[in-house]
Scaffold this motif. Structure first.
Motif, mmCIF file in Angstrom:
data_model
loop_
_atom_site.group_PDB
_atom_site.id
_atom_site.type_symbol
_atom_site.label_atom_id
_atom_site.label_comp_id
_atom_site.label_asym_id
_atom_site.label_seq_id
_atom_site.Cartn_x
_atom_site.Cartn_y
_atom_site.Cartn_z
ATOM 1 N N LYS A 1 0.837 -1.202 0.000
ATOM 2 C CA LYS A 1 0.000 0.000 0.000
ATOM 3 C C LYS A 1 0.871 1.250 0.000
ATOM 4 C CE LYS A 1 -3.870 -2.101 2.402
ATOM 5 N NZ LYS A 1 -4.639 -2.132 3.650
ATOM 6 N N ILE A 2 1.921 1.250 0.800
ATOM 7 C CA ILE A 2 2.835 2.391 0.847
ATOM 8 C C ILE A 2 3.528 2.568 -0.500
ATOM 9 C CG2 ILE A 2 4.948 3.268 1.908
ATOM 10 C CD1 ILE A 2 3.991 1.915 4.531
ATOM 11 N N PHE A 3 3.953 1.458 -1.093
ATOM 12 C CA PHE A 3 4.596 1.506 -2.411
ATOM 13 C C PHE A 3 3.631 2.064 -3.454
ATOM 14 C CE2 PHE A 3 5.690 -0.474 -6.489
ATOM 15 C CZ PHE A 3 6.964 0.049 -6.644
ATOM 16 N N PHE A 4 2.388 1.602 -3.445
ATOM 17 C CA PHE A 4 1.374 2.063 -4.386
ATOM 18 C C PHE A 4 1.120 3.565 -4.209
ATOM 19 C CE2 PHE A 4 -3.103 2.989 -5.342
ATOM 20 C CZ PHE A 4 -3.097 2.712 -6.702
ATOM 21 N N LEU A 5 0.951 4.020 -2.978
ATOM 22 C CA LEU A 5 0.714 5.440 -2.718
ATOM 23 C C LEU A 5 1.914 6.291 -3.145
ATOM 24 C CD1 LEU A 5 -1.122 5.313 0.720
ATOM 25 C CD2 LEU A 5 -2.092 5.868 -1.521
ATOM 26 N N GLY A 6 3.113 5.781 -2.907
ATOM 27 C CA GLY A 6 4.311 6.495 -3.346
ATOM 28 C C GLY A 6 4.365 6.623 -4.855
ATOM 29 N N CYS A 7 4.036 5.549 -5.550
ATOM 30 C CA CYS A 7 4.011 5.586 -7.026
ATOM 31 C C CYS A 7 2.946 6.555 -7.532
ATOM 32 C CB CYS A 7 3.771 4.189 -7.588
ATOM 33 S SG CYS A 7 5.190 3.102 -7.425
ATOM 34 N N MET A 8 1.783 6.557 -6.908
ATOM 35 C CA MET A 8 0.710 7.469 -7.310
ATOM 36 C C MET A 8 1.130 8.928 -7.088
ATOM 37 S SD MET A 8 -1.609 5.712 -8.667
ATOM 38 C CE MET A 8 -2.882 6.926 -8.800
ATOM 39 N N PHE A 9 1.791 9.201 -5.974
ATOM 40 C CA PHE A 9 2.268 10.546 -5.683
ATOM 41 C C PHE A 9 3.277 10.995 -6.742
ATOM 42 C CE2 PHE A 9 5.474 13.307 -3.728
ATOM 43 C CZ PHE A 9 4.675 14.382 -3.379
ATOM 44 N N LEU A 10 4.223 10.135 -7.073
ATOM 45 C CA LEU A 10 5.231 10.480 -8.084
ATOM 46 C C LEU A 10 4.597 10.683 -9.462
ATOM 47 C CD1 LEU A 10 8.219 8.197 -7.039
ATOM 48 C CD2 LEU A 10 8.002 10.677 -6.747
ATOM 49 N N ALA A 11 3.604 9.861 -9.805
ATOM 50 C CA ALA A 11 2.914 10.011 -11.092
ATOM 51 C C ALA A 11 2.178 11.354 -11.146
ATOM 52 C CB ALA A 11 1.948 8.858 -11.309
ATOM 53 N N TYR A 12 1.522 11.706 -10.059
ATOM 54 C CA TYR A 12 0.830 12.998 -10.022
ATOM 55 C C TYR A 12 1.831 14.144 -10.098
ATOM 56 C CZ TYR A 12 -2.144 16.839 -8.638
ATOM 57 O OH TYR A 12 -2.814 18.034 -8.625
ATOM 58 N N LEU A 13 2.913 14.031 -9.348
ATOM 59 C CA LEU A 13 3.951 15.056 -9.356
ATOM 60 C C LEU A 13 4.526 15.235 -10.768
ATOM 61 C CD1 LEU A 13 5.559 16.950 -7.462
ATOM 62 C CD2 LEU A 13 7.228 15.118 -7.220
ATOM 63 N N TYR A 14 4.743 14.122 -11.471
ATOM 64 C CA TYR A 14 5.271 14.159 -12.841
ATOM 65 C C TYR A 14 4.276 14.823 -13.800
ATOM 66 C CZ TYR A 14 6.949 12.619 -17.381
ATOM 67 O OH TYR A 14 7.378 12.594 -18.674
ATOM 68 N N SER A 15 2.984 14.578 -13.596
ATOM 69 C CA SER A 15 1.979 15.058 -14.550
ATOM 70 C C SER A 15 1.513 16.484 -14.289
ATOM 71 C CB SER A 15 0.774 14.117 -14.548
ATOM 72 O OG SER A 15 0.129 14.156 -13.294
ATOM 73 N N THR A 16 1.931 17.112 -13.214
ATOM 74 C CA THR A 16 1.426 18.453 -12.892
ATOM 75 C C THR A 16 1.693 19.515 -13.961
ATOM 76 O OG1 THR A 16 3.357 18.843 -11.468
ATOM 77 C CG2 THR A 16 1.304 18.129 -10.394
ATOM 78 N N PRO A 17 2.837 19.549 -14.644
ATOM 79 C CA PRO A 17 2.974 20.586 -15.685
ATOM 80 C C PRO A 17 2.018 20.351 -16.859
ATOM 81 C CG PRO A 17 4.907 19.171 -15.680
ATOM 82 C CD PRO A 17 4.088 18.807 -14.481
ATOM 83 N N TYR A 18 1.778 19.091 -17.197
ATOM 84 C CA TYR A 18 0.813 18.784 -18.259
ATOM 85 C C TYR A 18 -0.576 19.275 -17.857
ATOM 86 C CZ TYR A 18 4.434 15.608 -20.009
ATOM 87 O OH TYR A 18 5.607 15.074 -20.477
ATOM 88 N N LEU A 19 -0.925 19.036 -16.599
ATOM 89 C CA LEU A 19 -2.227 19.481 -16.098
ATOM 90 C C LEU A 19 -2.323 21.007 -16.093
ATOM 91 C CD1 LEU A 19 -2.699 17.002 -13.124
ATOM 92 C CD2 LEU A 19 -3.986 17.038 -15.259
ATOM 93 N N SER A 20 -1.266 21.681 -15.700
ATOM 94 C CA SER A 20 -1.277 23.146 -15.678
ATOM 95 C C SER A 20 -1.479 23.715 -17.082
ATOM 96 C CB SER A 20 0.020 23.690 -15.083
ATOM 97 O OG SER A 20 0.093 23.410 -13.711
ATOM 98 N N ILE A 21 -0.797 23.152 -18.058
ATOM 99 C CA ILE A 21 -0.947 23.616 -19.442
ATOM 100 C C ILE A 21 -2.364 23.356 -19.933
ATOM 101 C CG2 ILE A 21 -0.210 23.215 -21.830
ATOM 102 C CD1 ILE A 21 2.627 22.705 -20.648
#
Length: 185
Positions: free
Chosen positions: A12-32
């Protein structure tokens, strides 16, 4: 018991960490995406939170100034003008460029730049809209806090780049624009 509990929590911790990193990576795409969406809905005030207009204008000004001054220097009468006249001419160029940049570098102008590679709507000899101009868009990270939207127009050697800077962990703002050298030709 404690070890067993940790082993069950690890996925669960690994999954949440991966989800956090994926969201962090996608934030500039979302902002644009959100920036463009706000403009299309004509929510200019909401779109402004994605742009640092002062910084963008400061980044465009030296590029335009350099072009205009080079163009003026190429004119034959430039060499015949006195130094006092040159300083007056430089002042006039500076004021003119400031007013032009303030009127062109707007939220709508930036959307056109990102979509088509131009800050203003262009009409060709055949009265085609700038929407007919196709740009090859590339999105990529330059560094962990810098994201580039590159717009390569067919027939241009260099792309126009909009540079987005991370302001908070998840918030990005358009901060700089690098115009293609072909932009002024």
């Amino acid at each position: 018991m404690n070890r067993l509990l940790r082993e069950k929590q690890l996925p669960k911790i690994f999954f949440l960490g991966c989800m956090f990193l994926a969201y962090l990576y996608s934030t500039p795409y979302l902002s644009i995406y959100l920036f463009k969406s706000e403009i299309e809905r004509k929510e200019i005030n909401r779109a402004e939170k994605y742009v640092n207009l002062t910084s963008v204008r400061k980044s465009v000004k030296p590029q335009v100034t350099s072009f205009v001054k080079d163009k003026v220097k190429k004119e034959s009468y430039y060499k015949e003008v006195s130094p006092i006249s040159l300083s007056i001419l430089d002042s006039i160029i500076e004021v003119s460029i400031n007013s032009i940049i303030d009127s062109i570098v707007t939220i709508k102008g930036l959307k056109l730049l990102m979509d088509n590679g131009y800050l203003i709507e262009l009409k060709s000899d055949y009265e085609k809209d700038s929407k007919d101009i196709k740009a090859d868009i590339k999105l990529y990270y330059q560094s962990i806090n810098t994201f580039i939207l590159s717009s390569q127009i067919a027939g241009h050697v260099n792309p126009t780049k909009t540079i987005w800077k991370r302001e908070k962990l998840f918030h990005w703002r358009l901060s700089f624009v690098e115009l293609s050298s072909d932009y002024f030709n």
